[in-house]
Design an enzyme around this catalytic site. Sequence first.
Site, PDB file in Angstrom:
ATOM      1  N   CYS A   1       0.823  -1.206   0.000  1.00 41.99           N
ATOM      2  CA  CYS A   1       0.000   0.000   0.000  1.00 41.99           C
ATOM      3  C   CYS A   1       0.862   1.262   0.000  1.00 41.99           C
ATOM      4  O   CYS A   1       0.358   2.363  -0.176  1.00 41.99           O
ATOM      5  CB  CYS A   1      -0.915  -0.001   1.203  1.00 41.99           C
TER       6      CYS A   1
ATOM      7  N   CYS B   1      -5.758   5.408   4.059  1.00 50.63           N
ATOM      8  CA  CYS B   1      -4.535   4.676   3.770  1.00 50.63           C
ATOM      9  C   CYS B   1      -3.302   5.266   4.427  1.00 50.63           C
ATOM     10  O   CYS B   1      -2.404   4.544   4.790  1.00 50.63           O
ATOM     11  CB  CYS B   1      -4.334   4.566   2.265  1.00 50.63           C
TER      12      CYS B   1
END
Lengths: 129, 416
Positions: A35, A105
């Site tokens: 990520c 995120c």
Amino acid sequence: MEEYSDKVKDHYMNPRNTGIIENASGEGTVGNPVCGDIMTIYIDVDENEVLTDVKFSTFGCGAAIATSSMITEMAVGMTVDEAYNITRNDVAEELDGLPPIKMHCSNLAADALQAAIDNYRYRKENGEI
Amino acid sequence: MSEKLIYMDNSATSPVDPEVLEEMLPYFNKEFGNASTLYTLGVEAKKAVDKARKQVADLINADPNEITFTSGGSESDNMIIKGVALKEIQKATEENPKNHIITTTIEHPAVLETCKFLEKFGFEVTYLPVDESGIINLEDLKNAIKDSTILITIMHSNNEIGSIQPTKEIGEIARANNILFHSDAVQSAGKIPVDVIEQNIDLLSISAHKINGPKGVGAVYIKKGVTLEVLIHGGGQEKGLRSGTENVPGIVGLGKAAELANIHLEERMKHNQEIRDALMEKVTSNIKDSYVNGSMENRLPNNIHFRFSGIEGESLILRLDKKGINGATGSACSTHDLKGSHVLAAIGIKPALSHGSLRLSIGPENNIEDVDYIVESIDEVVTYLRKLSPLWDNKNDKYIGDLFEKEVDEEDLDRY
Ligand SMILES: Cc1ncc(COP(=O)(O)O)c(C=O)c1O
């Protein structure tokens, strides 16, 4: 791309409390390279359960660096219990907001701090410190 | 912002050349006629559009009648792929469904998403892999061909890593099998020689804003004799292939940009390549653990794609911006879907490393004199970010990111 607030920009351009604490009371790492964000937070805790020093090291985007930097400023001087209660939203608010796509995120600093505190508590219970 | 501005993101878009702008300006308010009307103003507009058609045709060695104007590269890709698919599927029989398309895993989303869209309607798509330099294997292509294959759509060159496909050979294979060949040449036209005859191309897409022309205008080349189903119906402009009152200033701009790109092609290729090679050499020799992604031989002269281990691209871009340098990254943070670059994944670069990528794409206005400043700036920023990074061991000055390459747990992904 959506713009960052001035405060976010200030924190990613001039991050505070960067680096490693040698022999820290606790440390925690969260995130995933897939990520694109990984952060480690180091804490030093005194005998009154107060955070005397908090440092970070982060691989990630502008928001990831800014939230890490921000939480180190927020947490110093708090007790361990108080610091554990800092939420992702608290960090984002303190930075005058984050672009929505970054809210999830790259807003991992609160999790990293909690992981560091968990590590501190674990080590204390096990007589390591 | 720093005072200096070094714009090196010409593959994203490019500034309109002053000569192009000057050519366009009268068509906004003086020569504003509708190219379909009969009085002088309209006739002048029509003439301007036809001149541009010739200029574009000359850039790719086509006949002006084979050029149709569109709203840009994305429309061009959509128009061709959907247009061929809808045309060919009508010829389907019991034995042959006429529904198979071959493309690659590294196409621009304008091609990939169009193919995915067609899959919803019963088309079958083969996505060819590429090797580590970003080039397809011609044997893979031959093996993928079936009776039902109606179209091969493979980009001329890649927008991220600049790899140039063996277009001529792909075209030969397509011809030998009686399959139409479309090439997305948005990044190639005006940057390297694009010759539809020599390279056996039946259908081609180009876009103006990558070659110092205006945004929102492009063109397709449709080889004489090839027919497609029309997508935009209406007043029948562009010989009925693409209705809508012509964007005359935009088309004039595309024409002029194509003409200039054609005139200056050799000299600009040399200029771009000089800067590219100097930057690649100096960065990789000065900065530890820095690499070039993509092919060294078959690479656009204006494309540079670096990878720096231990750092993330968005923070690199933001810091370079402060130094007046504009570039792009394939980092997940920079993409709309946060998934990271599908192109870097296709050439086998691990996620943590693909985040630390930097694309610099050179244009005519860049200077070789700026190379040292750019190298110093990148070096400074990379060094700084590595100091901050848990993936970099600062005591021993080395990359330790592999320790973090763990399986992604579901919980982690759920957050996105
Ligand atoms: C290879 C490629 N194809 C298509 C496009 C889309 O072009 P446009 O922006 O003109 O729609 C681009 C531009 O990003 C591109 O690089």
